[in-house]
Design an enzyme around this catalytic site. Sequence first.
Site, short mmCIF file in Angstrom:
data_model
loop_
_atom_site.label_atom_id
_atom_site.label_comp_id
_atom_site.label_asym_id
_atom_site.label_seq_id
_atom_site.Cartn_x
_atom_site.Cartn_y
_atom_site.Cartn_z
N SER A 79 46.29 38.27 53.02
CA SER A 79 45.04 38.47 52.28
C SER A 79 44.41 39.83 52.60
CB SER A 79 44.04 37.37 52.63
OG SER A 79 44.66 36.11 52.49
C1 LIG Z 1 47.13 33.79 50.79
S1 LIG Z 1 48.48 33.01 51.58
C2 LIG Z 1 47.88 32.80 53.24
C3 LIG Z 1 47.64 34.06 54.00
C4 LIG Z 1 47.88 33.90 55.48
N1 LIG Z 1 46.82 33.21 56.16
C5 LIG Z 1 48.21 35.23 56.14
O1 LIG Z 1 47.54 35.62 57.09
O2 LIG Z 1 49.16 35.86 55.70
C6 LIG Z 1 48.40 31.34 50.98
C7 LIG Z 1 49.44 30.42 51.55
O3 LIG Z 1 49.03 29.09 51.29
C8 LIG Z 1 50.20 28.31 51.16
N2 LIG Z 1 49.85 27.04 50.49
C9 LIG Z 1 49.69 26.79 49.16
N3 LIG Z 1 49.38 25.49 48.97
C10 LIG Z 1 49.37 24.91 50.20
C11 LIG Z 1 49.14 23.59 50.66
N4 LIG Z 1 48.86 22.60 49.82
N5 LIG Z 1 49.24 23.36 52.00
C12 LIG Z 1 49.53 24.36 52.87
N6 LIG Z 1 49.76 25.63 52.48
C13 LIG Z 1 49.68 25.90 51.18
C14 LIG Z 1 51.14 29.20 50.37
O4 LIG Z 1 52.47 28.77 50.58
C15 LIG Z 1 50.82 30.58 50.93
O5 LIG Z 1 51.74 30.95 51.90
#
Ligand SMILES: C[S@@+](CC[C@H](N)C(=O)[O-])C[C@H]1O[C@@H](n2cnc3c(N)ncnc32)[C@H](O)[C@@H]1O
Length: 371
Positions: A79
Amino acid sequence: MTDLRRRFVEQLRRNGAPLTPELAAAFAAVPRELFVAEGFQRRDGSWARPGAAGFRDAVYRDDVLVTKVDGRVAVSSSSQPSLMAIMLEGLEVGPGDRVLEIGAGTGYNAALLAALGAWVTSVDVQADVAERARAALAAAGVEGVRVITGDGYAGAPGETFDRAIVTVGVAGVSPHWLAQAQPGPIVVPVEHAGTHPVLAVHGAPRGPVTATVICPSGFMSAAGPLTAAHPRSHPHPVPTGALAAFAPVTPPRWDPPLGSYAYRDLWYAAGVWSGRATHAALPDRDVSGVVLLDEQGAGGAAILPDGSVLAGGDQAAEYGDQAVLIVDRWEAAGRPSMREWQITLQLTGDPQAPIWAPAAWSLRPERPELA
Ligand SMILES: C[S@@+](CC[C@H](N)C(=O)[O-])C[C@H]1O[C@@H](n2cnc3c(N)ncnc32)[C@H](O)[C@@H]1O
């Protein structure tokens, strides 16, 4: 600290990130390039790979780095760092705190949490993403972070935490997070009018659950029951080209127009006062913003940053009037910031996997100190 990371920290500060000395030290210490070891997608769709000219400079910019796409849709990313800083500040995390993170992504945010002295369990629904996050954390020598694969709706069963941070857009808060992470807060981007304002949520798994807004944001949406529709859901953002032509209803009322933060405040209020508010790009204009979308999904009314209202489609007159009333009401209320709303959440969504979603709003009697 490398010069690159020193400049990175200065850039975050210039962009308004609230950097305590501890948070500045964390951004300076964690090598973000190790968390995008397979590169990231540039805005033009091409991929930047480690070792390519300008790769490290691009990594240390205050920008989102998309690390996985499904077709043309981003499904994992690191992000925007200044947004991460605001969310981490809202989490009020201290050394020794146990933190649940939903959305491990690259692992970079978890590494920042570890640099702040927290113990972290991070959940990601995509097994390959979780595996890469583990590898990156190991390569960076980060200790105190455990990455698990699963739907974040369940949190981390069997574990307890002091607070939780969600780094993917959701429609509401899982009762499991409230059960596992006490006293909180749970810092979480929750759908509202086609965007994801980040909320600080407090409450018990069976309620009551309340929240205030930390900041505006736009996140990718979560998979599974975390994004279930519910009675207070706003329409999804409108894709470019879906709207009929819009014509002026009222002329501009503010010169200069609202800045981006004040416009986001008006947008937030529009979402409180209209269940039809969402995000749309207007046809024939290089503008995207808040639109009250009609039931056909092809018309309605738009409110622009200069306070003017445009409308189009079969119910243009009705939606145009509603939009003008919203602008009047926001003005009459003293142009409240999104941070002035007190939010009450209700249990809703999929009956098999319910979520606490925003359901009622009131303006706080005391104006919070606005930065
Ligand atoms: C914006 S990224 C997270 C950024 C991360 N915190 C970083 O520092 O790089 C969003 C993540 O949420 C995950 N995601 C989507 N739906 C989800 C769910 N229901 N449970 C857990 N993770 C999920 C996606 O696979 C993705 O990797």
